[in-house]
Design a protein around this motif. Structure first.
Motif, PDB file in Angstrom:
ATOM      1  N   GLY A 155      41.431  48.028  44.744  1.00  0.00           N
ATOM      2  CA  GLY A 155      42.555  47.319  44.137  1.00  0.00           C
ATOM      3  C   GLY A 155      42.323  46.775  42.749  1.00  0.00           C
ATOM      4  O   GLY A 155      43.218  46.142  42.184  1.00  0.00           O
ATOM      5  N   ILE A 156      41.136  46.961  42.178  1.00  0.00           N
ATOM      6  CA  ILE A 156      40.921  46.446  40.815  1.00  0.00           C
ATOM      7  C   ILE A 156      40.283  47.535  39.950  1.00  0.00           C
ATOM      8  O   ILE A 156      39.268  47.305  39.284  1.00  0.00           O
ATOM      9  CB  ILE A 156      40.083  45.136  40.817  1.00  0.00           C
ATOM     10  CG1 ILE A 156      38.845  45.240  41.732  1.00  0.00           C
ATOM     11  CG2 ILE A 156      40.903  43.939  41.216  1.00  0.00           C
ATOM     12  CD1 ILE A 156      37.881  44.069  41.606  1.00  0.00           C
ATOM     13  N   ASP A 157      40.928  48.699  39.974  1.00  0.00           N
ATOM     14  CA  ASP A 157      40.354  49.855  39.265  1.00  0.00           C
ATOM     15  C   ASP A 157      40.203  49.609  37.762  1.00  0.00           C
ATOM     16  O   ASP A 157      39.217  50.025  37.159  1.00  0.00           O
ATOM     17  CB  ASP A 157      41.226  51.098  39.504  1.00  0.00           C
ATOM     18  CG  ASP A 157      41.224  51.487  40.973  1.00  0.00           C
ATOM     19  OD1 ASP A 157      40.356  50.976  41.705  1.00  0.00           O
ATOM     20  OD2 ASP A 157      42.108  52.272  41.388  1.00  0.00           O
ATOM     21  N   PRO A 193      40.829  34.230  40.938  1.00  0.00           N
ATOM     22  CA  PRO A 193      40.717  33.455  42.171  1.00  0.00           C
ATOM     23  C   PRO A 193      39.489  33.831  42.990  1.00  0.00           C
ATOM     24  O   PRO A 193      38.916  34.905  42.779  1.00  0.00           O
ATOM     25  CB  PRO A 193      41.995  33.809  42.943  1.00  0.00           C
ATOM     26  CG  PRO A 193      42.822  34.637  42.050  1.00  0.00           C
ATOM     27  CD  PRO A 193      42.003  35.105  40.904  1.00  0.00           C
ATOM     28  N   PRO A 194      39.100  32.974  43.922  1.00  0.00           N
ATOM     29  CA  PRO A 194      37.911  33.266  44.741  1.00  0.00           C
ATOM     30  C   PRO A 194      38.116  34.489  45.624  1.00  0.00           C
ATOM     31  O   PRO A 194      39.249  34.805  45.996  1.00  0.00           O
ATOM     32  CB  PRO A 194      37.757  32.032  45.635  1.00  0.00           C
ATOM     33  CG  PRO A 194      38.751  31.049  45.204  1.00  0.00           C
ATOM     34  CD  PRO A 194      39.724  31.697  44.291  1.00  0.00           C
ATOM     35  N   GLY A 195      37.031  35.151  45.928  1.00  0.00           N
ATOM     36  CA  GLY A 195      37.061  36.247  46.899  1.00  0.00           C
ATOM     37  C   GLY A 195      37.780  37.495  46.450  1.00  0.00           C
ATOM     38  O   GLY A 195      38.254  38.279  47.269  1.00  0.00           O
ATOM     39  N   THR A 196      37.850  37.734  45.135  1.00  0.00           N
ATOM     40  CA  THR A 196      38.583  38.907  44.672  1.00  0.00           C
ATOM     41  C   THR A 196      37.651  40.057  44.273  1.00  0.00           C
ATOM     42  O   THR A 196      38.118  41.102  43.851  1.00  0.00           O
ATOM     43  CB  THR A 196      39.491  38.542  43.477  1.00  0.00           C
ATOM     44  OG1 THR A 196      38.735  37.737  42.567  1.00  0.00           O
ATOM     45  CG2 THR A 196      40.715  37.786  43.935  1.00  0.00           C
ATOM     46  N   GLY A 197      36.348  39.834  44.354  1.00  0.00           N
ATOM     47  CA  GLY A 197      35.430  40.947  44.095  1.00  0.00           C
ATOM     48  C   GLY A 197      34.587  40.802  42.840  1.00  0.00           C
ATOM     49  O   GLY A 197      33.968  41.769  42.398  1.00  0.00           O
ATOM     50  N   LYS A 198      34.518  39.593  42.279  1.00  0.00           N
ATOM     51  CA  LYS A 198      33.756  39.419  41.029  1.00  0.00           C
ATOM     52  C   LYS A 198      32.258  39.673  41.269  1.00  0.00           C
ATOM     53  O   LYS A 198      31.620  40.400  40.510  1.00  0.00           O
ATOM     54  CB  LYS A 198      33.988  38.005  40.463  1.00  0.00           C
ATOM     55  CG  LYS A 198      35.458  37.776  40.093  1.00  0.00           C
ATOM     56  CD  LYS A 198      35.709  36.414  39.487  1.00  0.00           C
ATOM     57  CE  LYS A 198      35.558  35.264  40.453  1.00  0.00           C
ATOM     58  NZ  LYS A 198      36.540  35.297  41.571  1.00  0.00           N
ATOM     59  N   ILE A 250      25.720  34.808  36.620  1.00  0.00           N
ATOM     60  CA  ILE A 250      25.837  33.348  36.777  1.00  0.00           C
ATOM     61  C   ILE A 250      27.185  33.061  37.432  1.00  0.00           C
ATOM     62  O   ILE A 250      28.238  33.231  36.802  1.00  0.00           O
ATOM     63  CB  ILE A 250      25.722  32.624  35.418  1.00  0.00           C
ATOM     64  CG1 ILE A 250      24.435  33.052  34.715  1.00  0.00           C
ATOM     65  CG2 ILE A 250      25.774  31.111  35.613  1.00  0.00           C
ATOM     66  CD1 ILE A 250      24.307  32.538  33.298  1.00  0.00           C
ATOM     67  N   ASP A 251      27.146  32.698  38.697  1.00  0.00           N
ATOM     68  CA  ASP A 251      28.390  32.433  39.425  1.00  0.00           C
ATOM     69  C   ASP A 251      28.797  30.988  39.158  1.00  0.00           C
ATOM     70  O   ASP A 251      27.950  30.142  38.878  1.00  0.00           O
ATOM     71  CB  ASP A 251      28.136  32.658  40.928  1.00  0.00           C
ATOM     72  CG  ASP A 251      29.422  32.937  41.677  1.00  0.00           C
ATOM     73  OD1 ASP A 251      30.471  33.099  41.023  1.00  0.00           O
ATOM     74  OD2 ASP A 251      29.377  32.992  42.918  1.00  0.00           O
ATOM     75  N   GLU A 252      30.098  30.735  39.257  1.00  0.00           N
ATOM     76  CA  GLU A 252      30.648  29.372  39.056  1.00  0.00           C
ATOM     77  C   GLU A 252      30.100  28.762  37.771  1.00  0.00           C
ATOM     78  O   GLU A 252      29.589  27.636  37.769  1.00  0.00           O
ATOM     79  CB  GLU A 252      30.293  28.473  40.240  1.00  0.00           C
ATOM     80  CG  GLU A 252      30.864  28.963  41.554  1.00  0.00           C
ATOM     81  CD  GLU A 252      30.305  28.165  42.709  1.00  0.00           C
ATOM     82  OE1 GLU A 252      30.885  27.127  43.021  1.00  0.00           O
ATOM     83  OE2 GLU A 252      29.274  28.578  43.276  1.00  0.00           O
ATOM     84  N   GLY A 358      40.630  39.819  48.599  1.00  0.00           N
ATOM     85  CA  GLY A 358      39.813  40.820  49.293  1.00  0.00           C
ATOM     86  C   GLY A 358      39.002  40.183  50.410  1.00  0.00           C
ATOM     87  O   GLY A 358      38.866  40.735  51.501  1.00  0.00           O
ATOM     88  N   ALA A 359      38.449  38.991  50.133  1.00  0.00           N
ATOM     89  CA  ALA A 359      37.618  38.325  51.149  1.00  0.00           C
ATOM     90  C   ALA A 359      38.459  37.973  52.373  1.00  0.00           C
ATOM     91  O   ALA A 359      37.994  38.072  53.510  1.00  0.00           O
ATOM     92  CB  ALA A 359      36.993  37.068  50.551  1.00  0.00           C
ATOM     93  N   GLU A 360      39.712  37.580  52.147  1.00  0.00           N
ATOM     94  CA  GLU A 360      40.576  37.231  53.284  1.00  0.00           C
ATOM     95  C   GLU A 360      40.955  38.483  54.081  1.00  0.00           C
ATOM     96  O   GLU A 360      41.045  38.427  55.308  1.00  0.00           O
ATOM     97  CB  GLU A 360      41.819  36.496  52.782  1.00  0.00           C
ATOM     98  CG  GLU A 360      41.481  35.078  52.338  1.00  0.00           C
ATOM     99  CD  GLU A 360      42.533  34.437  51.442  1.00  0.00           C
ATOM    100  OE1 GLU A 360      42.492  33.216  51.291  1.00  0.00           O
ATOM    101  OE2 GLU A 360      43.367  35.163  50.874  1.00  0.00           O
ATOM    102  N   ILE A 361      41.117  39.593  53.381  1.00  0.00           N
ATOM    103  CA  ILE A 361      41.423  40.845  54.098  1.00  0.00           C
ATOM    104  C   ILE A 361      40.217  41.260  54.942  1.00  0.00           C
ATOM    105  O   ILE A 361      40.360  41.698  56.083  1.00  0.00           O
ATOM    106  CB  ILE A 361      41.828  41.955  53.096  1.00  0.00           C
ATOM    107  CG1 ILE A 361      43.173  41.571  52.461  1.00  0.00           C
ATOM    108  CG2 ILE A 361      41.908  43.321  53.785  1.00  0.00           C
ATOM    109  CD1 ILE A 361      43.661  42.490  51.385  1.00  0.00           C
ATOM    110  N   GLU A 362      39.027  41.045  54.390  1.00  0.00           N
ATOM    111  CA  GLU A 362      37.824  41.333  55.171  1.00  0.00           C
ATOM    112  C   GLU A 362      37.808  40.481  56.437  1.00  0.00           C
ATOM    113  O   GLU A 362      37.484  40.959  57.530  1.00  0.00           O
ATOM    114  CB  GLU A 362      36.568  41.041  54.332  1.00  0.00           C
ATOM    115  CG  GLU A 362      35.313  41.514  55.012  1.00  0.00           C
ATOM    116  CD  GLU A 362      34.042  40.984  54.357  1.00  0.00           C
ATOM    117  OE1 GLU A 362      34.134  40.106  53.486  1.00  0.00           O
ATOM    118  OE2 GLU A 362      32.970  41.452  54.740  1.00  0.00           O
ATOM    119  N   SER A 363      38.223  39.214  56.326  1.00  0.00           N
ATOM    120  CA  SER A 363      38.275  38.342  57.514  1.00  0.00           C
ATOM    121  C   SER A 363      39.261  38.876  58.537  1.00  0.00           C
ATOM    122  O   SER A 363      39.023  38.780  59.740  1.00  0.00           O
ATOM    123  CB  SER A 363      38.723  36.933  57.136  1.00  0.00           C
ATOM    124  OG  SER A 363      37.836  36.368  56.256  1.00  0.00           O
TER     125      SER A 363
END
Ligand SMILES: Nc1ncnc2c1ncn2[C@@H]1O[C@H](COP(=O)(O)OP(=O)(O)OP(=O)(O)O)[C@@H](O)[C@H]1O
Length: 409
Positions: A155-157, A193-198, A250-252, A358-363
């Motif tokens: 989803g983030i080609d 946003p969080p959980g989008t694949g960064k 470097i996250d966050e 993406g993270a929520e879809i994984e859940s």
């Protein structure tokens, strides 16, 4: 509090000595039975009392241990600079205070310059910190061979393409940039946003370029490693040089590079020092060799613009929540390894999950699998996916609230 059970009555019986022998024997037998009965009851009560005593003993031990911990004052982390006969010079982290202190014979032969130690209020050496407790090891996550590929990201080609151009190409074909005479981007900032694949994106580039992936979380630098932030940033770049080719992630980053506030608390000063160290490292990084720097944030609005200047994080890539087509692809990716009982309509699931990351879809896919297991089945059905979405929607946890709510609040 549990009350002790009452003891059974002791059976008493007067047996007339003038009774005929047979009757006396019967009476004695039945008395013996009563006594045996009472003995059994007492034995069982004794057993319960012993169990209760063991439980209480355990509880007392635990309370004593907790009490011990409470009596101990906190220890400070320091580095050993020099060591002489039974004495050492240590430098406390955070305030850099140097002191000469004695070492107890118990530790004397184990202490060497460069060791990290815990010291008490009066600089008495208490513990030698092992490699596991070393902040450098704790603060950085090093993966020699990450196993994320671009195909795992859905989803983030466009973002994948941009990251490949900005990070992969300069690492894989540096001569191309030299020939054309341009500098590749210094640092890439992924925001969204969080959980989008960064994180996945950064790992996928490392996989593709056979680079060591070194991750450091900004939030941990300021919360867990107080007083050590700038040293750890220096270590981070040093480690990347040792492990070339490497990707520093470097996250966050907002935790160390937020807009300056007017407050002059020591915490802020410490965060400022950490950020200055980061900027210094990036500015002094002219011959970067095979090292790339990627940072991520979901609070782009909070960033100090100083970090976005040319030569620093000068390539910004927004990583948004997936659209309906992206969600369908992410459902497909995360269902690849599932045993499916029947055809799953990923498009229907994608329609139902507007606003999911993406993270929520994984859940959702994990939860669908859990439904099958709870039902004693080995294959997942479309109904499991729908039930999983219902469950996550009704769950009272912010985790599954649309990630829009996290962004730019
Ligand atoms: N675009 C995507 N395609 C496939 N899976 C995804 C995608 N985005 C997230 N995921 C899943 O969610 C997990 C977390 O994603 P990731 O850590 O990359 O998110 P992030 O954007 O870095 O989040 P954060 O800002 O919270 O650090 C991944 O391990 C993956 O399983």
């Amino acid at each position: 509090m549990a009350r002790s059970p009452s003891l059974p009555d002791r059976p008493t019986r007067d047996i007339d000595p003038n009774l005929p022998d047979e009757e006396r024997l019967d009476a004695l037998r039945s008395h013996l039975e009563e006594l045996t009965d009472v003995q059994e009851k007492l034995a069982s009560q004794l057993e319960s009392a012993e169990e209760r005593r063991d439980e209480l003993r355990e509880r007392v031990d635990q309370v004593e241990r907790e009490n011990e911990c409470l009596k101990h004052s906190p220890l400070y982390v320091a580095s050993v600079e020099e060591s002489f006969d039974g004495e050492v010079v240590v430098k406390q982290h955070g305030n850099n205070q140097e002191v000469l202190t004695e070492v107890s014979p118990r530790m004397a032969d184990r202490i060497e310059p460069g060791d990290r130690v815990a010291v008490d209020d009066s600089f008495g050496l208490q513990t030698l910190l092992s490699a596991e407790t070393d902040a450098r090891a704790q603060a950085m996550e090093i993966t020699e061979k990450p196993d994320v590929s671009y195909d795992d990201i859905g989803g983030i080609d466009d973002q994948v393409r941009e990251v490949r151009e900005a990070v992969e190409q300069p690492l894989a074909e540096p001569e191309l940039f030299e020939q054309v005479g341009i500098e590749p981007p210094s640092g890439v900032l992924l925001y969204g946003p969080p959980g989008t694949g960064k994180t996945m994106l950064a790992k996928a580039v490392a996989t593709k370029t056979d680079a060591t992936f070194i991750k450091m979380a900004g939030s941990e630098l300021v919360r867990k490693f107080i007083g050590e932030g700038s040293r750890l940033v220096r270590d981070l770049f040093e480690l990347a040089r040792e492990r070339e080719p490497a990707i520093i992630f470097i996250d966050e980053i907002d935790a160390v590079a937020a807009t300056r506030t007017d407050s002059k608390t020591s915490g802020d000063a410490e965060v400022q020092r950490t950020m200055m160290q980061l900027l210094n490292e990036m500015d002094g990084f002219e011959h970067r060799g095979e090292i790339s720097i990627i940072a991520a944030t979901n609070r782009f609005d909070m960033l100090d613009r100083a970090i976005l200047r040319p030569g620093r994080f000068d390539r910004l890539i927004e990583v948004p929540e997936p659209d309906v087509g992206g969600r369908e692809r992410i459902f497909e990716i995360h269902s690849q390894d599932l045993s499916l009982a029947d055809a799953v309509d990923y498009d229907v699931l994608a329609e139902r999950t507007d606003g999911y990351s993406g993270a929520e879809i994984e859940s959702v896919t994990t939860e669908a699998g859990m439904f099958a297991i709870r039902d004693d089945r080995t294959a997942v059905t479309m109904a499991d996916f729908e039930d999983a979405i219902d469950k996550l929607e009704s769950d009272d946890g912010s985790e599954y609230v649309s990630s829009e709510n996290y962004f730019f609040n």
